[in-house]
Design a protein around this motif. Structure first.
Motif, short mmCIF file in Angstrom:
data_model
loop_
_atom_site.label_atom_id
_atom_site.label_comp_id
_atom_site.label_asym_id
_atom_site.label_seq_id
_atom_site.Cartn_x
_atom_site.Cartn_y
_atom_site.Cartn_z
N LYS A 116 0.87 -1.22 0.02
CA LYS A 116 -0.01 -0.28 -0.01
C LYS A 116 0.94 1.33 -0.01
O LYS A 116 1.70 1.57 1.01
CB LYS A 116 -0.85 -0.06 1.18
N ARG A 117 0.91 2.28 -1.02
CA ARG A 117 1.65 3.10 -1.11
C ARG A 117 0.90 4.42 -1.87
O ARG A 117 -0.03 3.98 -2.84
CB ARG A 117 2.95 3.04 -1.88
N SER A 118 1.39 5.57 -1.39
CA SER A 118 0.72 6.51 -2.07
C SER A 118 1.41 7.07 -3.57
O SER A 118 2.55 6.62 -3.55
CB SER A 118 0.75 7.77 -1.03
N PHE A 146 -0.60 1.31 -6.02
CA PHE A 146 0.11 0.07 -6.63
C PHE A 146 -1.10 -1.21 -6.15
O PHE A 146 -1.63 -1.40 -5.05
CB PHE A 146 1.18 -0.36 -5.81
N PRO A 147 -1.15 -2.06 -7.12
CA PRO A 147 -0.80 -1.86 -8.60
C PRO A 147 -1.79 -1.01 -9.43
O PRO A 147 -2.90 -0.60 -8.81
CB PRO A 147 -0.99 -3.52 -8.94
N GLY A 148 -1.21 -0.54 -10.53
CA GLY A 148 -2.17 0.31 -11.41
C GLY A 148 -3.34 -0.34 -11.73
O GLY A 148 -3.09 -1.13 -12.79
N ASP A 149 -4.42 -0.07 -11.30
CA ASP A 149 -5.49 -0.93 -12.04
C ASP A 149 -6.10 -0.43 -13.27
O ASP A 149 -6.47 -1.42 -14.29
CB ASP A 149 -6.70 -0.76 -11.09
N HIS A 150 -5.85 0.77 -13.93
CA HIS A 150 -5.96 1.25 -15.00
C HIS A 150 -5.09 0.47 -16.28
O HIS A 150 -5.50 -0.08 -16.91
CB HIS A 150 -5.89 2.77 -15.18
#
Length: 237
Positions: A116-118, A146-150
């Protein structure tokens, strides 16, 4: 499936290795300088170039996400137009299976990856944010990037293009991935590794079990059997 099992496991191993190369080292090892360098390069351009500022603002507006759906839809439509009624229905079923696969893999990745990171715009101090420079609606930050869902959705789309429509469609799909995923990195809403590590590792681990086994074809047949429309086609014939 037995013949492809070694390749599936190899792709899975590549996905795990990719993730661990980022996750295990202190401060993410060699990945962090890459992430930081890319973010700061584009962040500085925001105040140097009005063209880049407006470009990243527009391409990260929620409405632009609709353009990515339109691009994917147009690529599938180019194949749909060449088919007869049965072939067109199958392409629709492929799209439904692709959507289901994307939702399942995204949910599993979000739940199972112990990260979990900003976004960099919330991590680094004294930086420029597009929403403050222009005061328009745009996505320039995320508390959990993280992770990039898009990026994951776009990579899954590209995988389906390769499996069902061939290498040329895959090449076009990869262009779509870059065009619609990289603006998130340029604006600072995602780190490069959110996509290059997070999204890609999830796809390497999850997608082969769908596309390199009978699973996707079986789901297509199930949807074809039970969703409305098939009886009407039979009656029209």
């Amino acid at each position: 499936m037995i013949k492809k099992l070694p390749l599936i496991l190899l792709l899975n191993a590549a996905g795990v290795a990719l993730f661990l190369s980022w996750y295990l080292p202190v401060n993410h090892g060699f990945w962090f300088p890459i992430d930081s360098g890319i973010f700061h390069f584009f962040n500085e351009q925001l105040v140097k170039s009005q063209a880049i500022l407006w470009l990243v603002a527009i391409t990260n507006n929620r409405a632009f996400d609709g353009c990515s759906l339109l691009a994917m839809g147009c690529l599938m439509l180019s194949f749909w137009r060449k088919e007869d009624a049965a072939g067109r229905r199958r392409i629709i079923m492929i799209g439904l299976v692709m959507l289901l696969t994307a939702v399942v893999i995204n949910q599993l990745a979000q739940g199972l990856m112990p990260v979990k990171r900003s976004s960099p715009t919330l991590f680094f101090p004294d930086i420029h944010r597009v929403s403050e420079l222009l005061h328009i609606s745009t996505k320039d930050a995320s508390k959990d990037s993280f992770p990039g869902d898009h990026g994951m959705m776009l990579l899954i789309f590209a995988s389906f293009m390769l499996r069902y429509f061939g290498k040329k469609a895959f090449a076009v799909a990869l262009i779509i991935v870059v065009v619609f995923a990289f603006p998130r990195v340029m604006i600072g809403a995602h780190w490069l590794t959110d996509i290059a590590v997070g999204s890609l590792s999830a796809v390497l681990i999850g997608v082969p079990w769908c596309l390199m086994t009978p699973l996707s074809d079986r789901l297509i047949r199930v949807f074809d059997r039970y969703l409305p429309g098939k009886m009407q086609q039979v009656e029209n014939k």
